[in-house]
Design an enzyme around this catalytic site. Structure first.
Site, short mmCIF file in Angstrom:
data_model
loop_
_atom_site.label_atom_id
_atom_site.label_comp_id
_atom_site.label_asym_id
_atom_site.label_seq_id
_atom_site.Cartn_x
_atom_site.Cartn_y
_atom_site.Cartn_z
N CYS A 88 -1.12 -2.66 -4.70
CA CYS A 88 0.14 -1.99 -5.00
C CYS A 88 1.30 -2.98 -5.20
O CYS A 88 2.36 -2.61 -5.68
CB CYS A 88 0.49 -1.01 -3.89
SG CYS A 88 -0.73 0.29 -3.74
N HIS A 112 8.06 0.60 -4.35
CA HIS A 112 6.71 1.14 -4.63
C HIS A 112 6.66 2.57 -4.10
O HIS A 112 7.05 2.83 -2.95
CB HIS A 112 5.68 0.25 -3.93
CG HIS A 112 4.33 0.84 -3.86
ND1 HIS A 112 3.68 1.36 -4.96
CD2 HIS A 112 3.48 1.02 -2.81
CE1 HIS A 112 2.50 1.83 -4.60
NE2 HIS A 112 2.35 1.63 -3.30
N ASN A 119 1.03 8.10 -5.59
CA ASN A 119 0.99 6.64 -5.54
C ASN A 119 0.04 6.15 -6.65
O ASN A 119 -1.17 6.29 -6.53
CB ASN A 119 0.50 6.21 -4.15
CG ASN A 119 0.39 4.70 -4.01
OD1 ASN A 119 0.42 3.97 -4.98
ND2 ASN A 119 0.22 4.24 -2.78
#
Ligand code: UT7
Length: 339
Positions: free
Chosen positions: A119, A262, A292
């Site tokens: 990520c 993020h 996500n």
């Protein structure tokens, strides 16, 4: 021309793009598969739905769409691109998907390779690209963040499957003079000793070959996650690294136009914003719609806010990526947009 160390140039963010799969999966639909429900997912994560790559789409195709859109905004000819960096942990080809993207974009003069940092991948790729641009070794770099975690999620594990979705985002970066530099600073961190709380490990399955020699079978297990540990890591490390970055560059949280984190969990976004007293209107969030998307979340969110006019040329953005590795980082940059 390559610049000397005392004469480094700058980096300008000229274009953004993004692409999403056509299939939408709502929380209620997920509830048909695992023991979960819309109200639990919304209240604990802020997520209402996510996109899932179907049989007519692919990660490479999504990456190309996002990359093309960023190129168009920057008004680049594909031939003029020097480097394509594809931040992904879920390539279509383990040898790397970036060269396929390069070919499909017609960027025949570009070198292309994948960069894996889960990520944090987009942020790590942005900083990597900036090094080539500052030295003048390269003039134009396309950075793409794209992931297809739905390929590796255990769809029977309600503690993790509700979080993830697929997507791609991209930025077009150009070498510029140091006076016009848009990348004010960055901080990057890794800590493999804490990596066990979020993994996508190989199968660890050995098969007999010949004469007592064994070989390992290819393939990976689904994502394994200790959600609470990852949560604690994020709410501790992200404010710390952001604070350090702001301090080094003498930037007050008040002077930020946007906080672009993020997109993992709305509670993480809220907690970080609260630490810096950044009001909700300055906290960019679209994870309600997409969940996500790993390396894609930051450029996907950036592109949305650029295209709907929220982010304007000259806006100051503090960004942070964090996730498996463990890896995390932060960058302070200004959006330039097409000139
Ligand atoms: O890029 C980084 C990727 N990873 C992350 O961002 C993960 C960060 N962590 C988180 O976002 C949160 O820890 C989660 C959303 C994963 C979980 O939220 P939580 O508030 O930490 O929940 P929990 O794990 O403490 O579980 C609370 C309860 C448990 O039930 P009991 O033991 O209290 O009866 C779980 O079994 O919620 C239950 N639960 C669920 N219930 C309905 C866990 N997942 C679900 C679910 N639906 N999907």
């Amino acid at each position: 021309m390559v610049r000397s160390p005392e004469n480094l140039g700058g980096v300008a963010l000229l274009g953004s793009g993004s692409a999403l799969p056509s299939q939408t999966l709502t929380n209620d639909q997920l509830g048909q598969r695992v023991d979960t429900n819309d109200s639990w997912i919304r209240s604990r994560t802020g997520i209402a739905g996510r996109r899932v790559i179907g049989s007519e789409e692919s990660l490479t195709e999504l990456s190309c769409r996002a990359g093309r859109s960023a190129m168009e905004m920057a008004q680049w000819d594909p031939d003029s691109i020097d480097l394509i960096l594809l931040a992904t942990s879920t390539p279509d080809d383990l040898f790397g998907s970036a060269p396929k993207v390069q070919a499909q974009l017609g960027a025949k003069n570009a070198v292309a390779f994948d960069l894996t940092a889960a990520c944090s991948g987009f942020l790590f790729a942005l900083v990597t690209a900036s090094q080539f641009l500052r030295t003048g070794a390269m003039q134009k770099v396309l950075v793409i963040g794209a992931d297809q975690l739905t390929r590796w999620v255990d769809w029977d594990d309600r503690r993790s499957c509700v979080l993830f979705g697929d997507g791609a985002g991209a930025v077009a970066l150009e070498s510029t003079s140091s006076e016009d530099d848009c990348l004010i600073g960055f901080q990057l961190k890794s800590d493999g000793s804490r990596g066990d709380c979020l993994n996508l490990p190989h199968l660890n399955q050995f098969l007999p070959l010949v004469d007592g020699i064994s070989h390992e079978a290819g393939g990976f297990s689904p994502i394994q996650m200790n959600g609470q540990e990852v949560y604690k890591f994020a709410v501790r490390e992200v404010p710390e690294i952001l604070e350090k970055l702001l301090k080094v560059h003498e930037v007050l949280p008040d002077s930020l136009d946007w906080l672009l984190l993020h997109q993992a969990n709305q509670r993480i976004l809220d907690s970080v914003a609260e630490r810096f007293s950044i009001p909700n209107e300055k906290v960019l969030s679209n994870l309600a719609n997409y969940g996500n998307t790993s390396a894609a979340t930051i450029p996907l969110m950036l592109d949305e806010a650029v295209k709907d006019g929220r982010i304007k040329s000259g806006d100051l953005i503090a960004s942070s990526g964090f996730g498996a590795g463990l890896s995390w980082g932060a960058a302070l940059f200004k959006w330039r947009g097409p000139v």
